[in-house]
Design an enzyme around this catalytic site. Structure first.
Site, PDB file in Angstrom:
ATOM      1  N   VAL A  32      -5.793  -3.850 -12.424  1.00 54.06           N
ATOM      2  CA  VAL A  32      -6.238  -4.699 -11.308  1.00 54.06           C
ATOM      3  C   VAL A  32      -6.462  -3.833 -10.068  1.00 54.06           C
ATOM      4  O   VAL A  32      -7.488  -3.939  -9.376  1.00 54.06           O
ATOM      5  CB  VAL A  32      -5.212  -5.827 -11.026  1.00 54.06           C
ATOM      6  N   CYS A  33      -5.506  -2.956  -9.792  1.00 56.72           N
ATOM      7  CA  CYS A  33      -5.598  -2.072  -8.618  1.00 56.72           C
ATOM      8  C   CYS A  33      -6.856  -1.206  -8.680  1.00 56.72           C
ATOM      9  O   CYS A  33      -7.523  -0.976  -7.659  1.00 56.72           O
ATOM     10  CB  CYS A  33      -4.383  -1.152  -8.538  1.00 56.72           C
ATOM     11  N   THR A  34      -7.185  -0.728  -9.854  1.00 56.15           N
ATOM     12  CA  THR A  34      -8.364   0.137  -9.997  1.00 56.15           C
ATOM     13  C   THR A  34      -9.631  -0.618  -9.605  1.00 56.15           C
ATOM     14  O   THR A  34     -10.491  -0.088  -8.890  1.00 56.15           O
ATOM     15  CB  THR A  34      -8.447   0.662 -11.452  1.00 56.15           C
ATOM     16  N   MET A  61      -9.576  -1.112  -5.667  1.00 57.58           N
ATOM     17  CA  MET A  61      -9.920   0.126  -4.948  1.00 57.58           C
ATOM     18  C   MET A  61     -11.418   0.389  -5.071  1.00 57.58           C
ATOM     19  O   MET A  61     -12.086   0.771  -4.094  1.00 57.58           O
ATOM     20  CB  MET A  61      -9.128   1.310  -5.518  1.00 57.58           C
ATOM     21  N   THR A  76      -3.457   1.529 -12.681  1.00 58.71           N
ATOM     22  CA  THR A  76      -3.211   0.181 -13.217  1.00 58.71           C
ATOM     23  C   THR A  76      -4.530  -0.595 -13.085  1.00 58.71           C
ATOM     24  O   THR A  76      -5.322  -0.331 -12.167  1.00 58.71           O
ATOM     25  CB  THR A  76      -2.085  -0.541 -12.449  1.00 58.71           C
TER      26      THR A  76
END
Ligand code: BEZ
Length: 209
Positions: free
Chosen positions: A44-46, A49, A42
């Site tokens: 935003v998560c990428t 991280m 996804t």
């Protein structure tokens, strides 16, 4: 379960991208930046991280281990890490908890049902070497976190511990700090021989070492 500042961080044993960990043993004498994500692959998560991986040296300088969590499996996480490294130009080395059945998300109150019943929101727990929860933050799924702020609060907490001070609004390393009202002037004279500026009896500013 609600998790409050000052609580001992609940322990758990879980599969991660770096093998099974017992959380308290894994954290050892380090601080921990434990942060959750709704799902792998996804956008935003990428970016989050990737940013954490890019800041590896900054976390290490603060004796702080990042620990990610996403509500997917280890196999999915490992494929996603390839994408994170590729798109964010980094080399992600910290472990990511596999929480497809939401066990840890529920233990840490990362499921906020009005946002999603099946995916974690963006929670942050800063945990000290005594395993105590020192700071919590919660962001919705569609807003990425500010990693300068994450590093800043770790700096503020570590300075507060080392020098018995508090930090004012928008404090950043190098700025003046606050002598807490719990320290009277007699004790302050011993702790802060460099002196202080008294704006009010309850508002005293001094230079950190
Ligand atoms: C994201 O990471 O972009 C995202 C994940 C779940 C819901 C909304 C956004």
């Amino acid at each position: 379960m609600s998790i409050h500042i000052g609580d001992i961080a609940p322990n758990f044993t879980i599969d991660t991208t770096k093998g099974e960990i017992d959380f308290h043993k894994w954290s050892g004498d380090s601080w921990v930046f434990f942060f959750s994500h709704p799902a792998d692959f996804t956008p935003v998560c990428t970016t989050e991280m990737g940013r954490t991986a890019q800041l590896a040296a900054e976390f290490a300088a603060r004796n702080t281990k990042p620990l990610g969590l996403s509500t997917d499996t280890v196999a999915e996480h490992l494929k996603w890490i390839d994408d994170v490294n590729d798109t964010q130009h980094t080399d992600l080395q910290f472990p990511i908890v596999a929480d497809a059945d939401l066990t840890i998300s529920k233990l840490y109150d990362m499921i906020h049902p009005s946002e999603s019943a099946t995916q974690a929101v963006r929670s942050v727990f800063i945990i000290d070497p005594q395993k105590k929860i020192r700071l919590t933050l919660t962001y919705p799924m569609n807003v990425g976190r500010n990693f300068d702020e994450i590093l800043r609060v770790i700096d503020a907490l570590q300075l507060a511990d080392a020098q018995s001070v508090a930090t004012p609004a928008d404090w950043k390393p190098g700025d003046k700090v606050i002598i807490p009202p719990s320290i009277d002037n007699e004790k302050a004279a011993k702790l802060f021989p460099q002196g202080w500026e008294e704006i009010r009896p309850y508002l005293r500013l001094t230079k950190a070492d």
